[in-house]
Scaffold this motif. Structure first.
Motif: not given
Lengths: 191, 331
Positions: B320-325
């Motif tokens: 999720l962190n990668v997607l949001i970034t």
């Protein structure tokens, strides 16, 4: 340059020796280790061909992840005592060497015919930043977009299939009279 | 990336290796002293002034011990496993950036090498270090060693995914895989912000997965001494055990170094530019203390907790962190 040639011959020998070891060693554990040596040597050969990204990906994905799983399974399932041997079979035993020799001959002709001329040349020119993560990413998302997406879709299907198969053959069932320790500790009556 | 003369590279390799090699015994002493304080006792204080000679005594003891090989072991594999562990640990030291190019005058870059695939290089050697644990445990020919090796295989594979995804956010923000570029991106020339603020989720995932990758408490299941004696290194003694031990501490230093470079601005800090390596070492020191503190504080996880935490909590959060970034960076 001399150092690069030295590395090339060491790891070319490692790649060939590893590949032979995979086929020839009877003990499955050592066979997998030979494959690890082979894949690692290939990564170094990629590095010598200025494909650093490919070399790192090769080590992270194959040597570091796929082979770890192989080793895990072989160490659990395959003991050191039961060696892998082909079941004796009359026709296959008689014809096997013949076909193997035929394939070897054909491959030798193909390799000699195409690669011998390249031995003396300098190889293709590589531009600045060749094999860098940026260039590979650009190539994957423009020129090779369709094969790239098709391959990732295939991997997704394989992953989903593995999960489905694993869930279907769930081995352990909780026995009906199982007592939950945490429930007892919380003061509940054992069921 | 600039290529430096071979002699300069060799000199840098020796300096970095000697520096870290001499730090490891000090960390060992620090750990034993701090653990003692955490547990309301003195810790080692007999050898030398206030126990400062203890690391030397430890190393001498290990060097002079018998090298024991069980009957059921595979001797040559037992011998190369510690070598693999120490080589992979030292190799990752090369990419920790201690300072920018020219901080100490000339073209000298204060790092071993600056490779364009820096982060992948770190993962490559991190995944190779698994073979040391696996081969060491398997070749020992003991059930406890085997169990430890199997645990380490499952644990390292699971947490490698999380540690990879956690750094991906930083790589996206910096736009480069090179550690030197990542540190530059956190300076005034780049985004001007240390990445642990925008990437706080990635940082937390990285630290947790880093503890698991180094097999330190509370993730020390491969050598859980209460359950499987000492896991993969049960049958090891003398300096062969010492090599495993040293590799573990070098890995702690490497994880600290990567955390400093990727999340805490690397060599950036107040003062003149030549202070850069001091800043890096000081920040790394804080992380090493954190490693020791956590070891003294948290109990070991249960094995199923370890697995479900890795796969069901860390990996989804990191993804999720990668997607949001990525979405924030593009939009």
């Amino acid at each position: 340059m001399l150092f690069e040639q030295f590395l090339f011959f060491v790891f070319a020998a490692g790649a060939l020796g590893g590949a032979l070891g995979v086929v020839l060693i009877r003990n499955p554990f050592y066979s997998v280790l030979a494959l690890v040596v082979h894949l690692f040597s290939l990564a170094i050969l990629f590095l010598l061909l200025t494909a650093a990204f490919l070399a790192a990906a090769q080590i992270v994905v194959y040597t570091g992840a796929v082979m770890v799983l192989y080793l895990f399974v072989v160490a659990y399932v395959g003991g050191t005592d039961d060696e892998l041997r082909p079941k004796p079979h009359g026709l296959a035993n008689a014809l096997g060497p013949f076909f193997a020799a035929a394939v070897a001959l054909q491959l030798t002709i193909a390799v000699i015919g195409s690669s011998l001329a390249a031995l003396d040349s300098q190889g293709a020119e590589v531009g600045d930043g060749f094999g860098s993560p940026g260039q590979i990413g650009e190539a994957l998302l423009t020129k090779f977009l369709l094969p790239f997406e098709a391959a990732s879709f295939l991997l997704l299907v394989a992953a989903v299939g593995a999960v489905v198969l694993a869930r279907k053959r769930r081995g352990l069932h909780e026995p009906a009279d199982a007592v939950s320790v945490s429930e007892v500790l919380r003061g509940g009556q054992p069921r | 990336m600039t290529v430096e003369p071979v002699l300069v590279q060799i000199a840098k390799a020796i300096v970095i290796f000697l520096l870290i090699l001499n730090i490891v015994p000090q960390i060992l002493l620090l750990e034993r002293k701090l653990l003692g304080r955490f547990q309301a006792r003195y810790g080692p204080n007999r050898v030398g002034l206030r126990g400062l000679g203890q690391p030397l005594a430890d190393v001498l003891k290990l060097l002079s011990k018998e090298r024991f090989t069980p009957d059921t072991a595979v001797p040559w594999m037992m011998a190369i496993a510690p070598v693999i562990s120490i080589v992979t640990a030292v190799a990752t030291l090369a990419i920790i950036p201690f300072g920018p190019q020219g901080a100490w005058g000339g073209d000298l870059g204060l790092y071993g090498i600056d490779v364009p695939i820096g982060v992948l290089y770190f993962f490559a050697f991190g995944s190779l270090s698994f073979y040391a644990l696996m081969l060491g445990g398997w070749a020992s020919g003991s059930k406890y060693s085997f169990l430890g090796a199997m645990r380490s295989a499952a644990q390292l594979i699971s947490y490698e995914i999380a540690i990879g995804l956690s750094l991906l956010g930083v790589v996206l923000m910096a736009g480069s895989l090179s550690f030197v570029d990542i540190v530059e991106a956190q300076g005034s020339g780049g985004k001007g912000i240390w990445f642990f603020i925008p990437q706080i989720v990635g940082f937390l995932v990285f630290m947790v997965a880093g503890f698991a990758e180094t097999a330190r408490a509370p993730f020390d299941l491969p050598e859980a001494d209460a359950e499987i004696v000492a896991g993969y290194n049960t049958e090891y003694g003398g300096m062969r055990f010492g090599s495993f031990f040293m590799a573990e501490y070098i890995e702690v230093i490497v994880i600290s170094g990567v955390a400093v470079a990727c999340f805490f601005g690397g060599w950036h800090g107040p003062g003149p530019e030549w202070l850069a390596p001091i800043w890096v070492l000081a920040k790394m020191f804080v992380f090493v203390i954190l490693f020791i503190w956590v070891r003294a504080t948290l109990p070991r996880l249960r094995y199923d907790q370890l697995m479900s935490f890795g796969w069901k909590v860390l990996i989804p959060i990191a993804t999720l962190n990668v997607l949001i970034t990525a979405i924030v960076l593009v939009v």
